[in-house]
Design an enzyme around this catalytic site. Structure first.
Site, PDB file in Angstrom:
ATOM      1  N   ASP A 164       0.729  -1.262  -0.122  1.00 56.29           N
ATOM      2  CA  ASP A 164      -0.084   0.110  -0.037  1.00 56.29           C
ATOM      3  C   ASP A 164       1.109   1.233  -0.114  1.00 56.29           C
ATOM      4  O   ASP A 164       1.913   1.560   0.716  1.00 56.29           O
ATOM      5  CB  ASP A 164      -0.964   0.059   1.383  1.00 56.29           C
ATOM      6  CG  ASP A 164      -2.010   0.984   1.409  1.00 56.29           C
ATOM      7  OD1 ASP A 164      -2.557   1.264   0.267  1.00 56.29           O
ATOM      8  OD2 ASP A 164      -2.249   1.391   2.571  1.00 56.29           O
ATOM      9  N   HIS A 224      -6.989  10.788   4.633  1.00 58.29           N
ATOM     10  CA  HIS A 224      -6.448   9.820   5.325  1.00 58.29           C
ATOM     11  C   HIS A 224      -6.685  10.115   6.965  1.00 58.29           C
ATOM     12  O   HIS A 224      -6.376  11.320   7.520  1.00 58.29           O
ATOM     13  CB  HIS A 224      -4.836   9.610   5.130  1.00 58.29           C
ATOM     14  CG  HIS A 224      -4.745   8.835   4.218  1.00 58.29           C
ATOM     15  ND1 HIS A 224      -3.728   9.252   3.005  1.00 58.29           N
ATOM     16  CD2 HIS A 224      -5.238   7.464   3.661  1.00 58.29           C
ATOM     17  CE1 HIS A 224      -3.869   8.181   2.105  1.00 58.29           C
ATOM     18  NE2 HIS A 224      -4.777   7.254   2.608  1.00 58.29           N
ATOM     19  N   HIS A 262      -9.493   5.387  -0.940  1.00 64.12           N
ATOM     20  CA  HIS A 262      -8.706   5.461   0.492  1.00 64.12           C
ATOM     21  C   HIS A 262      -9.177   6.207   1.416  1.00 64.12           C
ATOM     22  O   HIS A 262     -10.329   6.792   1.301  1.00 64.12           O
ATOM     23  CB  HIS A 262      -7.285   5.994  -0.026  1.00 64.12           C
ATOM     24  CG  HIS A 262      -6.488   4.866  -0.968  1.00 64.12           C
ATOM     25  ND1 HIS A 262      -5.091   4.622  -0.230  1.00 64.12           N
ATOM     26  CD2 HIS A 262      -6.558   4.373  -2.047  1.00 64.12           C
ATOM     27  CE1 HIS A 262      -4.678   3.510  -1.113  1.00 64.12           C
ATOM     28  NE2 HIS A 262      -5.314   3.720  -2.053  1.00 64.12           N
ATOM     29  N   GLY A 300     -10.730   5.295   4.284  1.00 67.51           N
ATOM     30  CA  GLY A 300     -12.207   4.998   4.371  1.00 67.51           C
ATOM     31  C   GLY A 300     -12.903   5.202   5.850  1.00 67.51           C
ATOM     32  O   GLY A 300     -13.844   5.194   5.948  1.00 67.51           O
ATOM     33  N   ASN A 329      -7.790   1.863   7.584  1.00 68.04           N
ATOM     34  CA  ASN A 329      -6.697   1.885   8.633  1.00 68.04           C
ATOM     35  C   ASN A 329      -7.027   2.381  10.066  1.00 68.04           C
ATOM     36  O   ASN A 329      -7.196   1.730  10.907  1.00 68.04           O
ATOM     37  CB  ASN A 329      -5.235   2.450   7.839  1.00 68.04           C
ATOM     38  CG  ASN A 329      -4.119   2.028   8.827  1.00 68.04           C
ATOM     39  OD1 ASN A 329      -4.259   1.260   9.838  1.00 68.04           O
ATOM     40  ND2 ASN A 329      -2.938   2.052   8.319  1.00 68.04           N
ATOM     41  N   THR A 330      -7.231   3.752  10.083  1.00 65.89           N
ATOM     42  CA  THR A 330      -7.248   4.475  11.174  1.00 65.89           C
ATOM     43  C   THR A 330      -8.334   3.918  12.126  1.00 65.89           C
ATOM     44  O   THR A 330      -8.178   3.587  13.376  1.00 65.89           O
ATOM     45  CB  THR A 330      -7.646   6.114  10.957  1.00 65.89           C
ATOM     46  OG1 THR A 330      -6.573   6.484  10.377  1.00 65.89           O
ATOM     47  CG2 THR A 330      -7.293   6.642  12.557  1.00 65.89           C
TER      48      THR A 330
HETATM   49  O1  G3H Z   1      -4.237   3.337   2.586  1.00 66.87           O
HETATM   50  C1  G3H Z   1      -4.795   3.246   3.413  1.00 66.87           C
HETATM   51  C2  G3H Z   1      -6.036   3.916   3.844  1.00 66.87           C
HETATM   52  O2  G3H Z   1      -6.214   4.876   2.928  1.00 66.87           O
HETATM   53  C3  G3H Z   1      -6.474   4.130   5.336  1.00 66.87           C
HETATM   54  O3  G3H Z   1      -7.069   5.366   5.369  1.00 66.87           O
HETATM   55  O4  G3H Z   1      -6.495   5.588   7.924  1.00 66.87           O
HETATM   56  O5  G3H Z   1      -8.148   7.053   6.728  1.00 66.87           O
HETATM   57  O6  G3H Z   1      -8.570   4.448   7.242  1.00 66.87           O
HETATM   58  P1  G3H Z   1      -7.436   5.644   6.790  1.00 66.87           P
HETATM   59 ZN    ZN Z   2      -4.226   5.205   1.690  1.00 63.20          ZN
END
Ligand code: G3H
Ligand code: ZN
Length: 280
Positions: free
Chosen positions: A80, A182, A204, A206, A228-229
């Site tokens: 990624d 992000h 991305h 999300g 991710n977050t």
């Molecule tokens: O590539 C990773 C994602 O875009 C994660 O984004 O931390 O806002 O969920 P996020």
């Molecule tokens: Zn991302």
């Protein structure tokens, strides 16, 4: 195993989205697979350059292989936001299934040239590797933002440029900037997805996006959503709580069990929201 490209085409056609979840520990990779197995869907595990270095590229690939054997569902490992051709090549050499070559900070022509170099390298190695490019400026990083982040009109992915980018590179997937940031932002993001339809679209950032907007994004053609977050927060909040409640416990695998479970529950919720149930 069915190719990621086919799955993304199917998802676009049927208006559901595949899930992409980041991992930096083997426990996280397991939680992602347990959630996908429970929901009955394919899943993409992502490692950013930092996450991949922490895990080790070869180790991430070995864990993926073990998880595939154990869970018997399509599991894809994605490099990624790899921000250089060299980093992308290292992931290909290690055996990743998918590469997100993110040269969005470079001028258009350099972005195209770098993506083409990665695609050529991937095709020479192994025909099934899926390659994602990125166009537009995605602000923020995967954390709870402490300050407001303003998105500028020029950050958004330009539709015509995106179509040209896809034509010049032949990427399998395109990451677009459509009002997403992000991390979990202080303002509620407002997405505007009027982008090209001739490539699988990736949303991305999300985390922190309201459910209704996620559903609308999928309806508008998004076939893959990165989270991710939200899962980092679920894991770390639960871990902090457990450590606080068991100050004498020193066995990490006991302390992080409920944190991994909390992460898994969030992933299950996201996959259901994406309409990915029973899509193995
Ligand atoms: O590539 C990773 C994602 O875009 C994660 O984004 O931390 O806002 O969920 P996020
Ligand atoms: Zn991302």
């Amino acid at each position: 195993m069915i190719a990621l490209k086919e799955i993304l085409l199917q998802a676009t056609r049927e208006h559901w989205s595949t899930g992409h979840f980041n991992a930096s520990e083997s426990d996280h990779m397991r939680a992602i697979c347990e959630a996908a197995k429970e929901v009955g869907t394919i899943v993409i595990i992502g490692t950013s350059e930092g996450e991949a270095k922490h895990l080790g590229y070869d180790i991430a690939v070995s864990i993926r292989d073990g998880l595939r054997k154990e869970f018997q569902i399509p599991i894809f490992l994605n490099a990624d936001h790899h921000k250089s051709v060299e980093a992308a090549k290292a992931a290909i050499d290690a055996g990743y299934d998918s590469i997100h070559i993110d040269l969005s900070a470079l001028p258009f022509e350099e972005n195209v040239a770098g993506v083409n170099e990665v695609i050529e390298y991937a095709r020479r190695k192994e025909s099934g590797i899926s390659v994602e490019g990125e166009l537009g400026y995605l602000r923020g990083d995967s954390k709870i933002q402490k300050e407001k982040i303003a998105i500028k009109p020029e950050d958004y992915t330009d539709s015509d440029k995106a179509a040209e980018f896809v034509k010049l590179t032949g990427v399998d997937r395109l990451a677009i900037a459509v009002g997403n940031i992000h991390g979990i932002s202080l303002d509620e993001p407002v997405l505007d997805i009027a982008r090209p339809k001739d490539v699988a679209l990736v949303l991305h950032a999300g985390s922190g996006i309201p459910d209704e907007q996620i559903k609308a994004a999928i309806e508008a053609g998004i076939a893959n959503i990165h989270i991710n977050t939200d899962i980092r927060v679920a894991f770390v909040s639960e871990l902090r709580k457990t450590i606080g409640e068991h100050l004498d416990e020193v066995a990490m695998y006991k302390l992080d069990a409920s944190a991994t479970k909390a992460m898994k529950e969030v992933i299950i919720g996201k996959l259901k929201l994406f309409g990915a149930s029973n899509k193995v």
